[in-house]
Design a protein around this motif. Structure first.
Motif, mmCIF file in Angstrom:
data_model
loop_
_atom_site.group_PDB
_atom_site.id
_atom_site.type_symbol
_atom_site.label_atom_id
_atom_site.label_comp_id
_atom_site.label_asym_id
_atom_site.label_seq_id
_atom_site.Cartn_x
_atom_site.Cartn_y
_atom_site.Cartn_z
ATOM 1 N N VAL A 87 1.065 -1.121 0.026
ATOM 2 C CA VAL A 87 -0.238 0.085 -0.238
ATOM 3 C C VAL A 87 1.227 1.352 -0.049
ATOM 4 C CG1 VAL A 87 -1.818 1.379 1.077
ATOM 5 C CG2 VAL A 87 -1.492 -1.091 1.646
ATOM 6 N N SER A 89 0.836 4.472 1.140
ATOM 7 C CA SER A 89 1.096 5.006 2.088
ATOM 8 C C SER A 89 2.446 3.895 3.161
ATOM 9 C CB SER A 89 -0.337 5.254 3.739
ATOM 10 O OG SER A 89 -0.596 3.810 4.022
ATOM 11 N N ASP A 90 1.822 3.241 3.566
ATOM 12 C CA ASP A 90 3.292 1.987 3.992
ATOM 13 C C ASP A 90 4.290 2.052 3.772
ATOM 14 O OD1 ASP A 90 1.349 1.392 5.559
ATOM 15 O OD2 ASP A 90 0.208 -0.948 4.958
ATOM 16 N N ASP A 111 3.226 11.736 6.104
ATOM 17 C CA ASP A 111 1.783 12.633 5.267
ATOM 18 C C ASP A 111 2.739 13.877 4.634
ATOM 19 O OD1 ASP A 111 0.058 10.789 6.228
ATOM 20 O OD2 ASP A 111 -0.150 12.852 7.329
ATOM 21 N N ARG A 123 -2.602 7.196 -1.212
ATOM 22 C CA ARG A 123 -2.352 6.985 -0.317
ATOM 23 C C ARG A 123 -2.758 5.368 0.181
ATOM 24 N NH1 ARG A 123 -1.938 8.742 4.545
ATOM 25 N NH2 ARG A 123 -1.750 10.837 3.832
ATOM 26 N N ASP A 124 -4.096 5.162 -0.547
ATOM 27 C CA ASP A 124 -4.885 4.168 0.298
ATOM 28 C C ASP A 124 -4.413 3.069 -0.709
ATOM 29 O OD1 ASP A 124 -4.910 4.887 2.718
ATOM 30 O OD2 ASP A 124 -6.815 5.392 2.134
ATOM 31 N N ARG A 125 -4.273 2.841 -2.248
ATOM 32 C CA ARG A 125 -4.048 2.631 -3.218
ATOM 33 C C ARG A 125 -2.929 1.641 -3.393
ATOM 34 N NH1 ARG A 125 -5.412 5.029 -8.028
ATOM 35 N NH2 ARG A 125 -4.641 3.212 -9.612
#
Ligand SMILES: Nc1ncnc2c1ncn2[C@@H]1O[C@H](COP(=O)(O)OP(=O)(O)OP(=O)(O)O)[C@@H](O)[C@H]1O
Ligand SMILES: [Mg+2]
Length: 436
Positions: A87, A89-90, A111, A123-125
């Motif tokens: 992911v 954001s990770d 961020d 971010r969540d893709r």
């Protein structure tokens, strides 16, 4: 200061890639590194951040000879070699987390980097499902989040459109103004450098800012036969996101397809080539439904289509599958036309530079001589000679009657070659022009 002293490097212990290279890069300095495909730029980059050890000589960063990866952020030429998390954001938090920073600091840095690179909405893709350009931005954000003292950008903007490249240039400029030393490796640089260097024959020399190369200009010619690639009312949906909606196109000669990131260009490429099934609509070549293999497809990432033990076998695979009588001869011809040197033909396709891999993949696509071609961002990472060789080759194929589709962020680069231009946006055809 980054300091390379008398560094030599060889992959096989025989032929040298770097031959007594010395270099210093100071805090806040902006250095542009040029050099043709295979000249050793990425190899140098890997030495700078400690991911390859020199065969002889020393590499130090602010006096340190160990732990260089923490000091020198390296955005790799192929973003997929960089991305480790599922992911986005990770992925961007991965570097700062590895530095052992407190959780709040990790989140704050991730961020900030996502925001700076203009990709907070991603971010969540899943990183594996992003376009090549989006993956490049994620890779850059991940490196910026580590706040390195030096930054090495290896063709880090090759799959971005002009506006996004300009945005990245501003971001990197700000970082440099804060004292980070930046080394940009690029055939199409975005930064205004303090110093220009060039790799040639394993040596590092003073270089010159690249001038805009004169565009290849196509000699008008009447095609002998015109193959027609036609897409009718094409729709393709990923999960619930439509990537193509009701796209109809009739493609002859050399057509450019352009449009912003996420417009559906690569999806269209795969559908037109018959390797991704559309949800509705039809693709035909000269009136017959397209099957995989009918249309030569060059992927956005050339590595994805290489798989044989040697370069020559890889290029010959397409013509063999299509039953071309002298497949090896066809492969050699295609290799010559696109600047794959004789010396590379017996090598493994996986031990090549980025630009060399791309040339091999492109040679494999044209060697089979299909009636239609779809090439997805084919010039990303090619040096100036490579771009001209490819343009000359594709113009010739179009003049001989093939339908050639080039997906590009840079229609100006192809303006003097193309017969028509299609603009995609949000999965729809926004406009079609006679000439580019
Ligand atoms: N893993 C590897 N094993 C063996 N040889 C390699 C390997 N990677 C690259 N090479 C060779 O080392 C030389 C330098 O490659 P490098 O990737 O540094 O070039 P580059 O200047 O970055 O080229 P490009 O502009 O195409 O990215 C080339 O001859 C290449 O074929
Ligand atoms: Mg390289």
């Amino acid at each position: 200061m980054i300091e390379l002293r008398d560094v030599c490097f060889s992959f096989d212990g025989e032929s040298s890639v770097l031959d007594h290279v010395s270099l210093t890069v100071g805090a806040g300095e902006r250095v542009l590194l040029l050099g043709s495909n295979g000249s050793g730029k990425s190899t140098l980059a890997r030495l700078l951040n400690g991911s390859l050890p020199p065969s002889s000589g020393t590499v130090s960063v602010d006096g340190a000879v160990d732990g260089l990866a923490r000091l020198v952020g390296y955005v790799r030429q192929d973003p997929r070699n960089q991305l480790v998390s599922a992911v986005v954001s990770d992925e961007v938090a991965f570097g700062p987390r590895n530095l052992g920073l407190p959780r709040e600091e990790v989140v704050a840095r991730a961020d900030e980097a996502l925001d700076a690179c203009g990709i907070s909405r991603l971010r969540d893709r899943m990183t594996s499902e992003l376009s090549g350009g989006q993956q490049q931005l994620v890779a850059l954000a991940g490196v910026l989040a580590m706040r390195p003292r030096y930054l090495v950008l290896d063709e880090a903007t090759s799959m971005l459109d002009k506006a996004t490249r300009a945005h990245v240039a501003r971001v990197v400029d700000e970082v440099a103004a804060r004292g980070v030393g930046v080394i940009e490796i690029s055939h199409k640089p975005v930064l205004r450098p303090d110093r220009v260097l060039a790799m040639r024959g394993g040596r590092l020399t003073e270089g010159e800012l690249p001038r805009e190369a004169p565009a290849y200009s196509r000699q008008p010619c009447t095609p002998r036969s015109n193959h027609t690639l036609r897409g009718s009312k094409l729709t393709a949906v990923y999960g619930s996101r439509p990537a193509l909606s009701d796209v109809s196109l009739e493609l002859r000669g050399l057509t450019l397809v352009t449009g912003p990131s996420g417009a559906g260009k690569s999806t269209l490429a795969r559908v037109l080539a018959g390797v991704l099934a559309q949800d509705s609509g039809e693709v035909t070549l000269d009136g017959r439904a397209v099957r995989p293999g009918d249309v030569g497809l060059a992927f956005q990432r050339p590595e994805d289509q290489l798989f044989c033990d040697t370069v020559l076998e890889d290029i010959a695979y397409g013509p063999r599958m299509r039953g071309v009588p002298d497949a090896l001869g066809a492969a050699r011809d295609a290799a010559g036309a696109i600047g794959v040197g004789e010396d590379l033909l017996d090598r493994s396709p996986f031990e090549l530079s980025g630009g060399q891999m791309r040339r091999v993949a492109l040679a494999g696509v044209v060697a089979g001589r299909p009636g239609a071609y779809v090439l997805d961002e084919p010039t990303a990472g090619l040096d100036a000679d490579g771009v001209r060789e490819l343009q000359a080759l594709l113009c010739r194929l179009a003049d001989e009657g093939a339908a050639v589709v080039v997906i590009t962020h840079d229609p100006e680069e192809w303006a003097s070659c193309a017969d028509s231009l299609v603009r995609l946006r949000d999965g729809r055809v926004e406009g079609v022009g006679e000439h580019a």
